[in-house]
Design an enzyme around this catalytic site. Structure first.
Site, PDB file in Angstrom:
ATOM      1  N   LYS A  31       0.885  -1.337  -0.139  1.00  0.00           N
ATOM      2  CA  LYS A  31       0.171   0.032   0.000  1.00  0.00           C
ATOM      3  C   LYS A  31       0.862   1.159  -0.220  1.00  0.00           C
ATOM      4  O   LYS A  31       1.706   1.123   0.920  1.00  0.00           O
ATOM      5  CB  LYS A  31      -0.874   0.160   1.443  1.00  0.00           C
ATOM      6  CG  LYS A  31      -1.692   1.376   1.234  1.00  0.00           C
ATOM      7  CD  LYS A  31      -2.808   1.377   2.474  1.00  0.00           C
ATOM      8  CE  LYS A  31      -1.888   1.885   3.716  1.00  0.00           C
ATOM      9  NZ  LYS A  31      -1.556   3.194   3.672  1.00  0.00           N
ATOM     10  N   ASP A  84      -3.196   4.608  -1.840  1.00  0.00           N
ATOM     11  CA  ASP A  84      -4.238   4.933  -0.834  1.00  0.00           C
ATOM     12  C   ASP A  84      -3.996   6.523  -0.753  1.00  0.00           C
ATOM     13  O   ASP A  84      -3.464   6.980   0.146  1.00  0.00           O
ATOM     14  CB  ASP A  84      -3.897   4.244   0.396  1.00  0.00           C
ATOM     15  CG  ASP A  84      -4.779   4.499   1.614  1.00  0.00           C
ATOM     16  OD1 ASP A  84      -5.805   5.073   1.453  1.00  0.00           O
ATOM     17  OD2 ASP A  84      -4.034   4.496   2.685  1.00  0.00           O
ATOM     18  N   LYS A 122      -7.099   8.279  -0.824  1.00  0.00           N
ATOM     19  CA  LYS A 122      -8.583   8.899  -0.294  1.00  0.00           C
ATOM     20  C   LYS A 122      -8.892  10.274  -1.072  1.00  0.00           C
ATOM     21  O   LYS A 122      -9.176  11.004  -0.258  1.00  0.00           O
ATOM     22  CB  LYS A 122      -8.155   9.005   1.149  1.00  0.00           C
ATOM     23  CG  LYS A 122      -7.899   7.750   2.043  1.00  0.00           C
ATOM     24  CD  LYS A 122      -7.733   8.124   3.406  1.00  0.00           C
ATOM     25  CE  LYS A 122      -7.366   6.741   4.334  1.00  0.00           C
ATOM     26  NZ  LYS A 122      -5.896   6.607   3.906  1.00  0.00           N
ATOM     27  N   ASP A 128     -13.270  15.367  -3.182  1.00  0.00           N
ATOM     28  CA  ASP A 128     -13.367  16.574  -3.964  1.00  0.00           C
ATOM     29  C   ASP A 128     -14.710  16.736  -4.618  1.00  0.00           C
ATOM     30  O   ASP A 128     -15.393  15.856  -4.550  1.00  0.00           O
ATOM     31  CB  ASP A 128     -11.918  17.053  -4.645  1.00  0.00           C
ATOM     32  CG  ASP A 128     -11.732  18.436  -4.654  1.00  0.00           C
ATOM     33  OD1 ASP A 128     -12.578  19.313  -4.960  1.00  0.00           O
ATOM     34  OD2 ASP A 128     -10.536  18.802  -4.572  1.00  0.00           O
ATOM     35  N   THR A 150     -10.404   4.417  10.534  1.00  0.00           N
ATOM     36  CA  THR A 150     -10.403   3.267  11.699  1.00  0.00           C
ATOM     37  C   THR A 150      -9.509   4.232  12.898  1.00  0.00           C
ATOM     38  O   THR A 150      -9.404   3.540  14.074  1.00  0.00           O
ATOM     39  CB  THR A 150      -9.450   2.114  11.342  1.00  0.00           C
ATOM     40  OG1 THR A 150      -8.322   2.560  10.777  1.00  0.00           O
ATOM     41  CG2 THR A 150     -10.246   1.095  10.749  1.00  0.00           C
ATOM     42  N   ARG A 164       2.634  -1.216  10.777  1.00  0.00           N
ATOM     43  CA  ARG A 164       3.966  -1.226  11.501  1.00  0.00           C
ATOM     44  C   ARG A 164       3.970  -2.223  12.442  1.00  0.00           C
ATOM     45  O   ARG A 164       5.010  -2.751  12.943  1.00  0.00           O
ATOM     46  CB  ARG A 164       3.269  -0.159  12.668  1.00  0.00           C
ATOM     47  CG  ARG A 164       3.710   1.592  12.301  1.00  0.00           C
ATOM     48  CD  ARG A 164       3.044   2.549  12.986  1.00  0.00           C
ATOM     49  NE  ARG A 164       1.612   2.744  12.681  1.00  0.00           N
ATOM     50  CZ  ARG A 164       0.959   3.852  12.982  1.00  0.00           C
ATOM     51  NH1 ARG A 164       1.461   4.853  13.652  1.00  0.00           N
ATOM     52  NH2 ARG A 164      -0.309   3.753  12.587  1.00  0.00           N
TER      53      ARG A 164
END
Length: 236
Positions: free
Chosen positions: A32, A59, A61, A64, A120, A212
């Protein structure tokens, strides 16, 4: 595409990213690419990763006005990545225009369009009191997912805990891409609605995004293989 694990490349530069992937023998794993890396390196980062056979979830997002999103998606379609996304809160018209842009931008490559429901990093309190969106997280995520499906999206980004309900509403073929996945004993960091791979399986998630828990592990290669083994997507 179902049951894949995408490794979140949350690094500042291509040099750091390349070193991490090489040092940990993670050639060709699904990845990603988020805002941090893409805004620094631009489209060149996508070409470099594709040259090493990495499936890519871009990714960004997008959120607009519909025309702007359509034109942006038309340009992104030329990169021929596997997945791109928009915010579902942009509404039906914006999602429809995003899909139109993808189709206009590339006739030979079928990039999947997914829509982010509720981040999230948000919990119910944040959603209700800061964003002023009433109701329960699950019902709002399901509503946004159904709206996205009706507008031409192929799936959504959601937490593991909403994935099953979204499947029930939108059908089994509608993709659920779930970030906030942690290996056992990993810290929560800035995520609030997190889950283990076991919980992800139990809740019908299709695609996992893990960052992570792997990139900050003492042995990232071993951590990735552990995730693959638990998830059962067959990458060795």
């Amino acid at each position: 595409m179902n049951k894949a694990i995408y490794l979140a490349l949350d690094f500042p530069t291509w040099e750091v990213t390349e070193q991490f992937l090489k040092n940990n023998q993670l050639h060709g794993v699904p990845v990603k690419v988020g805002m941090e890396l893409f805004f620094r390196e631009g489209p060149a980062i996508i070409e470099k990763l594709k040259a090493n056979n990495h499936p890519i979830f871009l990714d960004l997002k997008l959120h607009d006005i519909p025309t702007t999103v359509m034109k942006a998606m038309k340009n992104l379609a030329a990169l021929e990545v596997d997945i791109v996304n928009v915010h579902a809160l942009g509404g039906s018209d914006m999602i429809e225009h995003a899909k139109e842009g993808l189709l206009k931008g590339s006739s030979k490559h079928k990039t999947k369009l997914i829509a982010v429901t509720i981040l999230t990093s948000h919990d119910k309190e944040t959603m209700n009191n800061q964003l002023l969106i009433p109701g329960e997280l699950r019902e709002n995520a399901v509503h946004l997912a159904y709206t996205a499906k009706q507008s031409g999206a192929d799936g959504v980004v959601c937490s593991v805990y909403e994935a099953g309900s979204i499947k029930e509403k939108c059908g089994n073929s509608f993709l659920t891409v779930t970030p906030g996945i942690r290996l056992a004993n990993s810290s929560l960091d800035d995520q609030k609605r997190v889950a283990t791979l076991k919980i992800a399986k139990e809740n019908d998630a299709d695609i996992l995004v893990i960052g992570r828990s792997i990139t900050k592990a003492e042995n990232p290669y071993q951590a990735y293989q552990q995730a693959v083994e638990e998830w059962g997507n067959g990458i060795k």
